[in-house]
Design a protein around this motif. Structure first.
Motif, mmCIF file in Angstrom:
data_model
loop_
_atom_site.group_PDB
_atom_site.id
_atom_site.type_symbol
_atom_site.label_atom_id
_atom_site.label_comp_id
_atom_site.label_asym_id
_atom_site.label_seq_id
_atom_site.Cartn_x
_atom_site.Cartn_y
_atom_site.Cartn_z
ATOM 1 N N UNK A 188 0.867 -1.133 -0.096
ATOM 2 C CA UNK A 188 0.081 -0.010 -0.189
ATOM 3 C C UNK A 188 0.714 1.200 0.172
ATOM 4 N N UNK A 189 1.955 1.125 0.544
ATOM 5 C CA UNK A 189 2.846 2.459 0.778
ATOM 6 C C UNK A 189 3.579 2.712 -0.573
ATOM 7 N N UNK A 190 3.733 1.605 -1.176
ATOM 8 C CA UNK A 190 4.652 1.387 -2.505
ATOM 9 C C UNK A 190 3.683 2.309 -3.354
ATOM 10 N N UNK A 191 2.455 1.828 -3.430
ATOM 11 C CA UNK A 191 1.286 2.291 -4.486
ATOM 12 C C UNK A 191 1.194 3.731 -4.189
ATOM 13 N N UNK A 192 1.008 4.106 -2.946
ATOM 14 C CA UNK A 192 0.739 5.433 -2.586
ATOM 15 C C UNK A 192 1.988 6.280 -2.876
ATOM 16 N N UNK A 193 3.258 6.153 -2.780
ATOM 17 C CA UNK A 193 4.411 6.714 -3.149
ATOM 18 C C UNK A 193 4.554 6.645 -4.536
ATOM 19 N N UNK A 194 4.173 5.686 -5.194
ATOM 20 C CA UNK A 194 4.379 5.776 -7.028
ATOM 21 C C UNK A 194 3.409 6.629 -7.454
ATOM 22 N N UNK A 195 2.157 6.710 -6.777
ATOM 23 C CA UNK A 195 1.329 7.906 -7.213
ATOM 24 C C UNK A 195 1.745 9.243 -6.942
ATOM 25 N N UNK A 196 2.391 9.327 -5.838
ATOM 26 C CA UNK A 196 2.943 10.651 -5.457
ATOM 27 C C UNK A 196 4.079 11.234 -6.740
ATOM 28 N N UNK A 197 4.810 10.281 -7.025
ATOM 29 C CA UNK A 197 5.965 10.394 -7.881
ATOM 30 C C UNK A 197 5.498 10.328 -9.024
ATOM 31 N N UNK A 227 5.202 -8.056 -4.669
ATOM 32 C CA UNK A 227 6.026 -7.060 -4.994
ATOM 33 C C UNK A 227 5.199 -6.278 -6.522
ATOM 34 N N UNK A 228 5.968 -6.056 -7.265
ATOM 35 C CA UNK A 228 5.307 -5.516 -8.516
ATOM 36 C C UNK A 228 6.297 -4.951 -9.454
ATOM 37 N N UNK A 229 6.087 -4.093 -10.391
ATOM 38 C CA UNK A 229 6.738 -3.496 -11.507
ATOM 39 C C UNK A 229 6.831 -1.980 -11.309
ATOM 40 N N UNK A 230 7.875 -1.188 -11.530
ATOM 41 C CA UNK A 230 7.840 0.090 -11.009
ATOM 42 C C UNK A 230 8.521 0.866 -12.281
ATOM 43 N N UNK A 231 7.667 1.767 -12.934
ATOM 44 C CA UNK A 231 8.419 2.480 -13.818
ATOM 45 C C UNK A 231 8.420 3.831 -13.194
ATOM 46 N N UNK A 232 9.757 4.505 -12.821
ATOM 47 C CA UNK A 232 9.988 5.567 -11.889
ATOM 48 C C UNK A 232 10.511 6.757 -12.604
ATOM 49 N N UNK A 233 9.992 7.831 -12.720
ATOM 50 C CA UNK A 233 10.632 9.048 -13.149
ATOM 51 C C UNK A 233 11.791 9.327 -12.546
#
Length: 152
Positions: free
Chosen positions: A17-26, A36-42
């Protein structure tokens, strides 16, 4: 890029849940699943920017799910490019600075000295003073701050 790991308090579900929330913020792309999951990070690295894709793996620290979770970032492909407008501004300021060095040999250039100084200071304020770093390490630090735990 190296694999990054942090340890946080709480169950893996809270970490997801924290990863999803931070991913949305970023503004990151996040595709989560149970482990886990896959992250496409700017990302921002000074004058370079782009996106980094990677896998996030979650693992409980012990049998007790509330004992904490280890979050691991395994980098994949990266698309990083130079921010061209910032480089152009810096090159313009460097050219003005070169003119200030040459005025003893070409006395007519002394009239341009105030403009060169202003241009150099403007380049500093527009580009250099605003350089930031934001990548996977900073993302995981933000998740860590959201959940608490030991930095790893």
């Amino acid at each position: 890029m190296e694999t990054l790991r942090i340890e946080v308090e709480g169950a893996p579900e809270a970490a997801l849940a924290a990863l999803a929330a931070e991913a949305e913020l970023w503004g990151a792309g996040w595709e989560g699943h149970a482990r886990g999951g896959r992250l496409d990070l700017p990302v921002l690295y000074g004058l370079r920017r782009g996106r980094v894709r990677g896998e996030i793996a979650l693992a409980p620290r012990s049998e007790d799910p509330e004992a904490g979770t280890e979050i691991g970032w395994h980098p994949g492909e990266a698309e990083i490019h130079v921010h061209r407008p910032a480089v152009a501004i810096l090159l313009l300021a460097a050219a003005a600075g070169l003119g200030t060095l040459l005025w003893p040999f070409f006395p007519r250039l002394i009239r341009l000295l105030p403009a060169a100084l202003l241009l150099s200071l403007t380049a500093w304020w527009l580009v250099v003073a605003r350089l930031r770093n934001a990548g996977p390490r900073e993302f995981l630090d933000a998740v860590h701050a959201r959940l608490g735990g030991e930095a790893g």
